[in-house]
Design a protein around this motif. Structure first.
Motif, PDB file in Angstrom:
ATOM      1  N   ILE A 255       0.858  -1.183   0.000  1.00  0.00           N
ATOM      2  CA  ILE A 255       0.000   0.000   0.000  1.00  0.00           C
ATOM      3  C   ILE A 255       0.897   1.237   0.000  1.00  0.00           C
ATOM      4  N   TYR A 256       0.635   2.122  -0.953  1.00  0.00           N
ATOM      5  CA  TYR A 256       1.427   3.348  -1.103  1.00  0.00           C
ATOM      6  C   TYR A 256       0.718   4.466  -0.355  1.00  0.00           C
ATOM      7  N   SER A 257       1.404   5.048   0.625  1.00  0.00           N
ATOM      8  CA  SER A 257       0.832   6.037   1.538  1.00  0.00           C
ATOM      9  C   SER A 257       1.472   7.400   1.299  1.00  0.00           C
ATOM     10  N   ILE A 258       0.674   8.376   0.903  1.00  0.00           N
ATOM     11  CA  ILE A 258       1.146   9.736   0.629  1.00  0.00           C
ATOM     12  C   ILE A 258       0.555  10.642   1.698  1.00  0.00           C
TER      13      ILE A 258
ATOM     14  N   SER B 206       6.639   9.888  -7.926  1.00  0.00           N
ATOM     15  CA  SER B 206       5.504   9.362  -7.165  1.00  0.00           C
ATOM     16  C   SER B 206       4.413   8.838  -8.101  1.00  0.00           C
ATOM     17  N   ASP B 207       4.115   9.605  -9.143  1.00  0.00           N
ATOM     18  CA  ASP B 207       3.101   9.154 -10.105  1.00  0.00           C
ATOM     19  C   ASP B 207       3.503   7.832 -10.764  1.00  0.00           C
ATOM     20  N   LYS B 208       4.789   7.680 -11.041  1.00  0.00           N
ATOM     21  CA  LYS B 208       5.254   6.433 -11.665  1.00  0.00           C
ATOM     22  C   LYS B 208       5.125   5.259 -10.692  1.00  0.00           C
ATOM     23  N   LEU B 209       5.365   5.520  -9.408  1.00  0.00           N
ATOM     24  CA  LEU B 209       5.219   4.450  -8.419  1.00  0.00           C
ATOM     25  C   LEU B 209       3.767   4.010  -8.294  1.00  0.00           C
ATOM     26  N   ILE B 210       2.847   4.967  -8.364  1.00  0.00           N
ATOM     27  CA  ILE B 210       1.423   4.614  -8.296  1.00  0.00           C
ATOM     28  C   ILE B 210       1.088   3.597  -9.383  1.00  0.00           C
TER      29      ILE B 210
ATOM     30  N   LYS C  26       3.369  -3.586  -8.541  1.00  0.00           N
ATOM     31  CA  LYS C  26       3.443  -4.114  -7.184  1.00  0.00           C
ATOM     32  C   LYS C  26       2.786  -3.201  -6.155  1.00  0.00           C
ATOM     33  N   VAL C  27       2.350  -2.014  -6.558  1.00  0.00           N
ATOM     34  CA  VAL C  27       1.518  -1.184  -5.687  1.00  0.00           C
ATOM     35  C   VAL C  27       0.074  -1.611  -5.894  1.00  0.00           C
TER      36      VAL C  27
END
Length: 458
Positions: free
Chosen positions: A127-130, A193-197, A201-202
């Motif tokens: 889970i990606y937490s911003i 960050s946009d690329k990680l979203i 695997k996110v």
């Protein structure tokens, strides 16, 4: 290589500089988190719980250091920093205690013959937490605790101005025994960050911040078919009804507007006061706000510290100035002192009308907007005349009537009656409309990022 430099908003002194991560480095952290998740998911809920309990103890053991760091990075009162550490510890403990039951398999039946069915809540991955800067510990913790219990991994992109707090949280989790790669903190720019979203695997994205940022992050995630939980801004209305206890209303209105230097999404921001009690409330409220002691956030006598940054100061000042230019009347405050630091005084604006930032937008600072209503029904109408819907409040001696208004008519996710508070581990937290969607706390947050799996037995 670009850097992040944190600055003390009370003294304007630099605290520390940190190297930004490349896309490759951030991706490697994400993939390491996924690998750790593959092992973590094998543990039962009861086996995960002790890790959370140990993190809670570790936070309490380091409460003085954590509170001091948060005050240095964001300007929050030192005593508010201590409260924040305690609620974070309580969240970990609540999740450890109630998580195994909340996430336990459920027996169901299916088909005309009532055959056996099982509903199971399975983890989904990273889970990606911003997260924003106003609660440097609490914001990431409420995501982390719930998702660790659910069996997920967590990658945190924290606000740059509280980078030190995010990194220290990770260190303490590891010291408490959490697998080192399961919780990652990455220092990246918005493009990375946009690329990680979009990275496969996110599996989910959660974000707290402005509605503008929420629209962007929500759209990037939606294009990649990632579920999101968005906790966005608000301009919470607190209603002072015709039968309100004015002393109670003033006490909690001052507290609700100034808590955390006014930089809280669920702060009381608009005060909608019925004509019958308008003069009495506004006079007493303005007097209390005018007498607030603003100063060094490490001083126990200070009731109001600086805003979190010079940028935030400029934003708040601009919103007040624009509201005044459009006709708002300053009852107290409204002019920044000539001193070092991002200090803005407790301010009350009257004659606030649609088209002003104080009416339409969120002022993330110690600025109260007072709006006159004809009667109780008109106050409720004005309260809901907002694109936001996070929290709100009602002051009334008739608690049953206030409860009915809150339940049936207040178009928000949370309502306080004759009180003020920010969050409670046992109650859901979240909003509607432009304040976002999804819920945290109260057991609800643990089920936001799980695979609710149906199993049919013969």
């Amino acid at each position: 290589m670009s850097k992040i430099t944190t600055i003390n908003p009370a003294t304007e002194e630099e605290i520390q500089s940190y190297d930004m991560m490349s896309e490759d480095e951030a991706t490697a952290r994400l993939e390491a988190c996924h690998d750790a998740f593959l092992e973590w998911r094998e543990l039962s809920h009861d086996e995960r719980a002790p890790y959370l309990t140990k993190i809670a103890a570790k936070l309490r053991d380091n409460a003085d250091e954590l509170a001091a760091l948060m005050t240095k990075e964001t300007g929050k009162l030192l005593k508010d920093g201590h409260r924040e550490v305690e609620i974070c510890a309580a969240i970990f403990e609540y999740t450890a205690k109630h998580g195994p039951d909340a996430l336990a398999d459920e027996e169901r039946t299916h088909g005309a013959e009532d055959k056996r069915g099982v509903v199971t809540y399975q983890p989904i991955g990273v889970i990606y937490s911003i997260q924003p800067w106003n609660f440097p510990l609490y914001q990431p913790v409420r995501v982390l605790a719930a998702n660790l219990m659910a069996g997920n991994g967590c990658v945190l992109k924290h606000a740059s101005i509280c980078t030190g707090s995010g990194l220290r949280l990770r260190e303490l989790c590891i010291e408490a025994g959490l697998p080192e790669d399961l919780f990652q903190v990455i220092l990246i720019d918005h493009d990375t960050s946009d690329k990680l979203i979009e990275h496969p695997k996110v599996r989910g994205v959660t974000m707290t911040g402005s509605d503008g940022a929420g629209r962007h992050i929500g759209s990037v995630a939606a294009k990649a078919l990632k579920k999101t939980v968005l906790e966005l801004g608000s301009n919470d209305a607190y209603l002072v009804l015709e039968d309100a206890d004015i002393d109670v209303a003033v006490k909690y209105s001052v507290m609700g507007r100034l808590y955390n230097n006014g930089e809280t999404c669920v702060s009381a921001k608009r005060f909608i006061v019925t004509d019958k009690v308008y003069d009495a409330f506004v006079e007493a409220f303005s007097k209390k706000m005018a007498n607030i002691t603003m100063g060094d956030p490490t001083d126990e006598a200070s009731q109001l510290g600086p805003l979190s940054s010079q940028d935030q100061f400029d934003t708040v000042k601009g919103q007040v100035d624009k509201s005044v230019a459009k006709g708002a009347k300053v009852l107290c405050g409204g002019e920044a002192p000539d001193r070092k630091g991002a200090y803005y005084p407790a301010t009350v604006l009257a004659d606030v009308t649609p088209g002003m930032p104080a009416y339409d937008d969120e002022i993330f600072g110690p600025v109260a907007a007072v709006i006159r209503a004809k009667d109780d029904a008109d106050a409720m109408r004005i309260a809901n005349d907002s694109r936001y819907g996070l929290g709100g409040g009602i002051f009334s001696r008739d608690e049953d009537r206030a409860l009915k208004l809150a339940r049936d008519h207040f178009d928000t996710g949370m309502v306080r009656i004759n009180s003020f508070g920010a969050a409670d581990p046992n109650m859901p937290f979240g909003g509607v409309k432009d304040s976002g969607y999804g819920r945290e706390h109260g057991g609800f947050g643990m089920k936001e990022f799980v695979n609710v799996k149906a199993i049919f037995l013969p």
